[in-house]
Design a protein around this motif. Structure first.
Motif, PDB file in Angstrom:
ATOM      1  N   VAL A 219       0.871  -1.185   0.000  1.00 39.95           N
ATOM      2  CA  VAL A 219       0.000   0.000   0.000  1.00 39.95           C
ATOM      3  C   VAL A 219       0.902   1.227   0.000  1.00 39.95           C
ATOM      4  O   VAL A 219       1.749   1.376   0.882  1.00 39.95           O
ATOM      5  N   THR A 220       0.735   2.074  -0.996  1.00 43.28           N
ATOM      6  CA  THR A 220       1.497   3.329  -0.990  1.00 43.28           C
ATOM      7  C   THR A 220       0.558   4.483  -0.660  1.00 43.28           C
ATOM      8  O   THR A 220      -0.611   4.497  -1.062  1.00 43.28           O
ATOM      9  N   LEU A 221       1.090   5.434   0.086  1.00 44.16           N
ATOM     10  CA  LEU A 221       0.314   6.615   0.474  1.00 44.16           C
ATOM     11  C   LEU A 221       1.116   7.825   0.048  1.00 44.16           C
ATOM     12  O   LEU A 221       2.176   8.112   0.613  1.00 44.16           O
ATOM     13  N   ASP A 222       0.614   8.482  -0.992  1.00 40.97           N
ATOM     14  CA  ASP A 222       1.374   9.563  -1.606  1.00 40.97           C
ATOM     15  C   ASP A 222       0.580  10.872  -1.465  1.00 40.97           C
ATOM     16  O   ASP A 222      -0.290  11.167  -2.277  1.00 40.97           O
ATOM     17  N   GLY A 223       0.839  11.587  -0.387  1.00 43.18           N
ATOM     18  CA  GLY A 223       0.089  12.824  -0.131  1.00 43.18           C
ATOM     19  C   GLY A 223      -1.396  12.577   0.067  1.00 43.18           C
ATOM     20  O   GLY A 223      -2.223  13.406  -0.312  1.00 43.18           O
ATOM     21  N   VAL A 224      -1.725  11.439   0.678  1.00 47.97           N
ATOM     22  CA  VAL A 224      -3.136  11.087   0.908  1.00 47.97           C
ATOM     23  C   VAL A 224      -3.750  12.045   1.928  1.00 47.97           C
ATOM     24  O   VAL A 224      -3.181  12.266   2.995  1.00 47.97           O
ATOM     25  N   ARG A 225      -4.901  12.618   1.603  1.00 47.15           N
ATOM     26  CA  ARG A 225      -5.548  13.591   2.498  1.00 47.15           C
ATOM     27  C   ARG A 225      -6.871  13.036   3.005  1.00 47.15           C
ATOM     28  O   ARG A 225      -7.696  12.567   2.200  1.00 47.15           O
ATOM     29  N   VAL A 226      -7.040  13.089   4.332  1.00 43.66           N
ATOM     30  CA  VAL A 226      -8.323  12.658   4.914  1.00 43.66           C
ATOM     31  C   VAL A 226      -8.774  13.704   5.934  1.00 43.66           C
ATOM     32  O   VAL A 226      -7.940  14.424   6.501  1.00 43.66           O
ATOM     33  N   PRO A 227     -10.089  13.776   6.199  1.00 42.83           N
ATOM     34  CA  PRO A 227     -10.590  14.797   7.137  1.00 42.83           C
ATOM     35  C   PRO A 227     -10.062  14.584   8.561  1.00 42.83           C
ATOM     36  O   PRO A 227      -9.680  13.470   8.937  1.00 42.83           O
ATOM     37  N   GLU A 228     -10.116  15.653   9.342  1.00 42.23           N
ATOM     38  CA  GLU A 228      -9.651  15.644  10.734  1.00 42.23           C
ATOM     39  C   GLU A 228     -10.300  14.505  11.539  1.00 42.23           C
ATOM     40  O   GLU A 228      -9.671  13.862  12.361  1.00 42.23           O
ATOM     41  N   ALA A 229     -11.597  14.278  11.255  1.00 45.97           N
ATOM     42  CA  ALA A 229     -12.363  13.290  12.032  1.00 45.97           C
ATOM     43  C   ALA A 229     -11.904  11.846  11.802  1.00 45.97           C
ATOM     44  O   ALA A 229     -12.359  10.930  12.488  1.00 45.97           O
ATOM     45  N   ASN A 230     -11.001  11.636  10.846  1.00 49.13           N
ATOM     46  CA  ASN A 230     -10.572  10.262  10.558  1.00 49.13           C
ATOM     47  C   ASN A 230      -9.501   9.757  11.527  1.00 49.13           C
ATOM     48  O   ASN A 230      -9.141   8.582  11.513  1.00 49.13           O
ATOM     49  N   LEU A 231      -8.966  10.656  12.365  1.00 49.07           N
ATOM     50  CA  LEU A 231      -7.956  10.224  13.336  1.00 49.07           C
ATOM     51  C   LEU A 231      -8.606   9.308  14.367  1.00 49.07           C
ATOM     52  O   LEU A 231      -9.718   9.559  14.819  1.00 49.07           O
ATOM     53  N   LEU A 232      -7.907   8.248  14.748  1.00 48.76           N
ATOM     54  CA  LEU A 232      -8.400   7.358  15.803  1.00 48.76           C
ATOM     55  C   LEU A 232      -7.779   7.787  17.125  1.00 48.76           C
ATOM     56  O   LEU A 232      -6.550   7.901  17.233  1.00 48.76           O
ATOM     57  N   GLY A 233      -8.604   8.014  18.113  1.00 47.88           N
ATOM     58  CA  GLY A 233      -8.095   8.405  19.432  1.00 47.88           C
ATOM     59  C   GLY A 233      -7.424   9.765  19.370  1.00 47.88           C
ATOM     60  O   GLY A 233      -7.766  10.618  18.551  1.00 47.88           O
ATOM     61  N   ALA A 234      -6.409   9.922  20.235  1.00 48.07           N
ATOM     62  CA  ALA A 234      -5.734  11.226  20.333  1.00 48.07           C
ATOM     63  C   ALA A 234      -4.524  11.268  19.416  1.00 48.07           C
ATOM     64  O   ALA A 234      -3.988  10.224  19.028  1.00 48.07           O
ATOM     65  N   VAL A 235      -4.090  12.485  19.085  1.00 44.27           N
ATOM     66  CA  VAL A 235      -2.840  12.642  18.332  1.00 44.27           C
ATOM     67  C   VAL A 235      -1.722  12.061  19.210  1.00 44.27           C
ATOM     68  O   VAL A 235      -1.635  12.361  20.401  1.00 44.27           O
ATOM     69  N   GLY A 236      -0.891  11.212  18.625  1.00 43.02           N
ATOM     70  CA  GLY A 236       0.197  10.598  19.390  1.00 43.02           C
ATOM     71  C   GLY A 236      -0.236   9.345  20.150  1.00 43.02           C
ATOM     72  O   GLY A 236       0.568   8.725  20.839  1.00 43.02           O
ATOM     73  N   GLY A 237      -1.497   8.943  19.980  1.00 37.31           N
ATOM     74  CA  GLY A 237      -1.987   7.771  20.723  1.00 37.31           C
ATOM     75  C   GLY A 237      -1.899   6.475  19.928  1.00 37.31           C
ATOM     76  O   GLY A 237      -2.383   5.430  20.375  1.00 37.31           O
ATOM     77  N   GLY A 238      -1.273   6.528  18.732  1.00 38.84           N
ATOM     78  CA  GLY A 238      -1.270   5.358  17.847  1.00 38.84           C
ATOM     79  C   GLY A 238      -0.557   4.137  18.387  1.00 38.84           C
ATOM     80  O   GLY A 238      -0.989   3.009  18.163  1.00 38.84           O
ATOM     81  N   PHE A 239       0.551   4.381  19.104  1.00 37.56           N
ATOM     82  CA  PHE A 239       1.304   3.223  19.612  1.00 37.56           C
ATOM     83  C   PHE A 239       0.478   2.472  20.656  1.00 37.56           C
ATOM     84  O   PHE A 239       0.434   1.247  20.662  1.00 37.56           O
ATOM     85  N   ARG A 240      -0.213   3.233  21.485  1.00 33.21           N
ATOM     86  CA  ARG A 240      -1.062   2.594  22.511  1.00 33.21           C
ATOM     87  C   ARG A 240      -2.219   1.841  21.850  1.00 33.21           C
ATOM     88  O   ARG A 240      -2.611   0.762  22.291  1.00 33.21           O
ATOM     89  N   ILE A 241      -2.760   2.414  20.779  1.00 36.15           N
ATOM     90  CA  ILE A 241      -3.856   1.724  20.064  1.00 36.15           C
ATOM     91  C   ILE A 241      -3.339   0.394  19.505  1.00 36.15           C
ATOM     92  O   ILE A 241      -3.981  -0.642  19.588  1.00 36.15           O
TER      93      ILE A 241
END
Ligand SMILES: Cc1cc2nc3c(=O)[nH]c(=O)nc-3n(C[C@H](O)[C@H](O)[C@H](O)COP(=O)(O)OP(=O)(O)OC[C@H]3O[C@@H](n4cnc5c(N)ncnc54)[C@H](O)[C@@H]3O)c2cc1C
Length: 396
Positions: A219-241
């Motif tokens: 899967v390549t992601l080349d400047g992929v843009r998604v809305p703010e609401a697409n974030l899961l949890g908090a900013v910086g919370g990905g490792f815990r997720i």
């Protein structure tokens, strides 16, 4: 009693699921393994979703007859699917791995759009962690996610590989670094990327030795843009997720290993009981007894460890308190699957390595991925040892 940790209700559920798999999965095995027909997988996934079986570990969403649904039942679904076909079981496992973070961390908007669709078998999910330079060492991730204040969008650049359902999924949960100036444990985030988003590419699909009928690719992601609401949890919370999902994934993988191991064992026993050599049944030879006994105790050990971990989770035990047990279940059951697949081929002799005489060779090819996916055996051993010696930091 073999399935010591199960209740009568759990056993009745197993009988129901076995019936479902015989009805829905068995008639499609040739399409999955022989023709690698993705539509066959989708058809069973939809039937599974419509029956409510993908929701069993999400108590707030489940509306079936089980009095206390949980991970135990998701494991049983995995066991019974993998007993017939490990490739299809991985489609279930990936659906749950995607639904889990959506259920726990997605905004209402994203949950509404994707969660029920996946759990009702109408949509396919994908989780994107692994990269060319990052597998077991997921903290070293190179994918970057930045926030564009002017459009209030997340912008993602990266390259993921070995991604199940790449190009087939309706939504991709992508992990990447949002803050490269802090440790990845605090600078990683997870985000939902819908299929069809500009910049999302699928340059390659892999050709694996086993798990035929699955789609795994880049899967390549080349400047992929998604809305703010697409974030899961908090900013910086990905490792815990990510860590939060590992326990349940590893217990599910215990179920996958168990199902594969049992199918190999059934084939080996049937052959040992029917084939004659040197004037007596093959099964009467002591060297064959050794293999049967080893398969038997390893399967029971896998079953006890997997069901213990699932029951602990259902009792509300998770996080660090489940890490050792979930890792033991995954380690022992997946290594047992490889062991049993290998011994089944050996007991079958020439029949074991041909495609004309049954499924032993397919199970042998399928099983080999199990100690690699979802945390390798080596990583599981580190986690087990780390819990046993908490005062010593493992040197990875
Ligand atoms: C069929 C398949 C489907 C997959 N699906 C997905 C998916 O949907 N999403 C996703 O994100 N990923 C997926 N993966 C990737 C999978 O999670 C990784 O392959 C796995 O985590 C191992 O990473 P790696 O392949 O980069 O191996 P590495 O991490 O490079 O490891 C190679 C070997 O070295 C060992 N090793 C690594 N570090 C150490 C150490 N410190 N000490 C001792 N040994 C070590 C490992 O145990 C392994 O045996 C899939 C893989 C496969 C094969």
């Amino acid at each position: 009693m073999r399935d010591f940790f199960l209740t009568d209700e759990d056993r009745a559920f197993r009988a129901e699921i076995r019936g479902f798999m015989e009805r829905e999965l068995a008639p499609r095995l040739d399409r999955i393994e022989g023709a690698e027909d993705w539509d066959a997988q989708l058809e069973i996934c939809r039937a599974l979703g419509e029956a409510g079986y993908l929701k069993v570990m999400f108590r707030d969403l489940y509306a079936g007859s089980l009095s206390a649904p949980g991970l135990t039942h998701a494991v049983i679904v995995s066991e019974e699917a993998a007993r017939l076909n490990y490739a299809f079981e991985t489609t279930i496992a990936t659906a749950l791995s995607c639904a889990y973070p959506l259920h726990a961390h997605a905004t209402a908007e994203i949950r509404e759009r994707f969660l029920l669709e996946i759990l009702e078998g109408r949509a396919v999910g994908s989780i994107c962690m692994t990269e060319p330079n990052v597998g077991s060492d997921s903290a070293g991730m190179e994918t970057r996610i930045r926030f564009d204040e002017s459009t209030r969008e997340w912008v993602i650049d990266g390259f993921k590989r070995y991604i199940s359902n790449a190009s087939k999924a309706d939504v991709y949960i992508v992990w990447g670094i949002t803050d490269p100036d802090v440790a990845p444990q605090k600078g990683m985030s997870a985000i939902a990327v819908p299929a069809g988003t500009p910049g999302l590419g699928f340059p390659r699909t892999y050709d694996f030795m086993g798990r035929r009928g699955c789609v795994v690719g880049e899967v390549t992601l080349d400047g992929v843009r998604v809305p703010e609401a697409n974030l899961l949890g908090a900013v910086g919370g990905g490792f815990r997720i990510m860590l939060g999902a590992f326990n349940f994934e590893r217990v599910i993988l215990g179920g996958s290993g168990l199902g594969v191991a049992r199918s190999a064992f059934e084939i080996a026993k049937a052959h040992a009981e029917s084939r004659s050599a040197f004037g007596r049944k093959l099964g009467s030879k002591q060297l064959i007894w050794d293999m049967i006994a080893q398969m038997s105790w390893r399967i029971d050990a896998s079953e006890l460890l997997t069901h213990r971990a699932a029951k602990m989770y259902d009792a509300g035990i998770d996080g660090k308190e489940l890490m050792r047990e979930a890792s033991q279940a995954k380690l022992v059951a997946t290594e047992t699957a490889v062991f049993c697949a290998d011994r089944a081929v050996q007991i079958l002799g020439g029949d074991g390595v041909t495609r004309q005489y049954g499924r032993a060779e397919q199970i042998y090819r399928d099983a080999r991925a199990l100690p690699i996916v979802g945390g390798t055996s080596e990583m599981c051993k580190y986690l087990i040892a780390a819990r046993e010696m908490p005062s010593i930091k493992p040197d990875l």
